[in-house]
Design a protein around this motif. Structure first.
Motif, short mmCIF file in Angstrom:
data_model
loop_
_atom_site.label_atom_id
_atom_site.label_comp_id
_atom_site.label_asym_id
_atom_site.label_seq_id
_atom_site.Cartn_x
_atom_site.Cartn_y
_atom_site.Cartn_z
N SER A 89 -0.13 -1.16 0.16
CA SER A 89 0.44 0.19 0.31
C SER A 89 0.99 1.12 -0.04
O SER A 89 1.63 1.28 0.89
N ARG A 90 0.00 1.91 -0.38
CA ARG A 90 1.18 3.13 -0.48
C ARG A 90 0.01 5.05 -0.84
O ARG A 90 -0.72 4.60 -1.57
N THR A 91 0.22 5.55 0.23
CA THR A 91 -0.69 6.97 -0.03
C THR A 91 0.47 7.98 -0.79
O THR A 91 0.69 8.21 -0.35
N VAL A 92 -0.40 8.95 -2.03
CA VAL A 92 0.20 9.96 -2.59
C VAL A 92 -0.30 11.00 -2.34
O VAL A 92 -1.06 10.98 -2.78
N SER A 93 0.03 11.74 -2.68
CA SER A 93 -0.74 13.56 -3.06
C SER A 93 -0.60 13.95 -4.32
O SER A 93 0.35 13.39 -5.21
N LEU A 94 -1.87 13.88 -4.91
CA LEU A 94 -2.02 14.61 -6.56
C LEU A 94 -2.70 15.58 -6.50
O LEU A 94 -3.12 15.75 -6.00
N THR A 95 -1.42 15.96 -7.66
CA THR A 95 -2.28 17.66 -7.71
C THR A 95 -3.03 17.30 -9.71
O THR A 95 -1.55 17.01 -10.32
N PRO A 96 -3.07 18.38 -10.19
CA PRO A 96 -4.12 18.26 -11.74
C PRO A 96 -3.08 18.00 -12.81
O PRO A 96 -1.69 19.52 -12.09
N GLY A 97 -2.49 17.28 -13.22
CA GLY A 97 -1.68 17.67 -14.55
C GLY A 97 0.08 16.92 -14.20
O GLY A 97 0.90 17.19 -15.18
N MET A 98 0.21 16.48 -12.27
CA MET A 98 1.49 16.56 -12.32
C MET A 98 1.04 14.94 -11.69
O MET A 98 1.02 14.30 -10.65
N PRO A 99 1.58 13.89 -12.79
CA PRO A 99 1.54 12.41 -12.70
C PRO A 99 2.75 12.46 -11.63
O PRO A 99 3.63 12.77 -11.67
N VAL A 100 1.90 11.15 -10.87
CA VAL A 100 3.17 10.16 -9.92
C VAL A 100 3.12 9.31 -9.75
O VAL A 100 2.24 7.91 -9.92
N THR A 101 4.44 8.77 -10.46
CA THR A 101 4.52 7.27 -10.16
C THR A 101 4.76 6.46 -9.08
O THR A 101 5.74 7.10 -8.46
N VAL A 102 4.14 5.53 -8.67
CA VAL A 102 4.99 5.02 -7.54
C VAL A 102 5.86 3.44 -8.04
O VAL A 102 5.08 2.92 -9.13
#
Length: 176
Positions: A89-102
Motif C-alpha cells: 500500500s502507498r498513499t500519494v499526493s496528487l495535483t492536477p496535471g502532475m502525474p505521480v509514479t509509484v
C-alpha cells in the motif's frame, strides 16, 4: 570447527532490485570466523512493476482553485502455488496535471497474482472557490486491475468532477 551457511540473501536497490545468493563456509571460533566463499554468486533479477496516477478536474473546473488530493494504491499479492498472501500500500499526493509514479509495485508473474485498487481520500479534498461548488464522486479509471508484469507500468486516472450546487431559495414576506 567448520560452520557452513548454505544461503544468504542480500537485496540491493530500492525496487525489489537484484538478489544475490551466496554459499560460504566459515572456520575458526564463533567470535573469530574466517569466511570462505564456496560457490559463486547467483544473480536473480526481480524487477518491480510501477503504477502512474494522474489527477484531473472536470465539470465546472473554475470552481477548483488549487490544492492537493490524496489517493491510495493498495495491492494484494496472492501466490499461485499456496503460500501466504501479502499486501502493498502507498498513499500519494496528487495535483492536477502532475502525474505521480509509484515504483516497487509487486509484479504479476507466473508465481503470483497481484490485484490492485486505487481509492481517493474524499475527506481531505482541497476547498473550492465558494459554497456554490461541490465535488461529485471521483471517477477512477481503472479503479481495479492486476498489477503489470515484471518491469511493466499501469496508468490510472483519478478525475474529480466539480459541480455547481443546487441554488438556494429566498422567501420574502411583506408585512404591512
Amino acid at each position: 570447527t567448520v560452520y557452513t551457511v548454505q544461503l544468504a540473501l542480500q537485496p540491493s536497490g530500492n525496487n525489489g532490485g537484484d538478489v544475490y545468493i551466496n554459499a560460504f563456509q566459515a572456520t575458526g571460533e564463533v567470535n573469530n570466523l574466517t569466511p570462505t566463499l564456496t560457490s559463486p554468486s547467483i544473480r536473480v533479477d526481480v524487477t518491480a512493476a510501477s503504477v502512474t496516477l494522474t489527477k484531473q478536474i472536470s465539470g465546472n473546473a473554475e470552481g477548483y482553485t488549487g490544492g492537493i488530493f490524496s489517493a491510495t494504491l493498495t495491492c494484494t499479492v496472492s501466490p499461485t502455488a499456496g503460500g501466504t498472501a501479502s499486501s502493498f500500500s502507498r498513499t500519494v499526493s496528487l495535483t492536477p496535471g502532475m502525474p505521480v509514479t509509484v515504483n516497487s509495485v509487486p509484479p504479476t508473474t507466473a508465481d503470483q497474482t497481484v490485484a490492485c485498487e486505487v481509492t481517493e481520500n474524499t475527506t481531505s479534498r482541497p476547498a473550492l472557490a465558494h459554497s456554490g461548488y461541490e465535488y461529485g464522486a471521483p471517477v477512477i479509471s481503472p479503479a481495479s486491475f492486476n498489477a503489470p508484469s515484471t518491469g511493466g507500468s499501469q496508468a490510472v486516472t483519478v478525475t474529480n468532477p466539480v459541480l455547481v450546487g443546487a441554488p438556494g431559495s429566498l422567501t420574502i414576506t411583506k408585512v404591512v
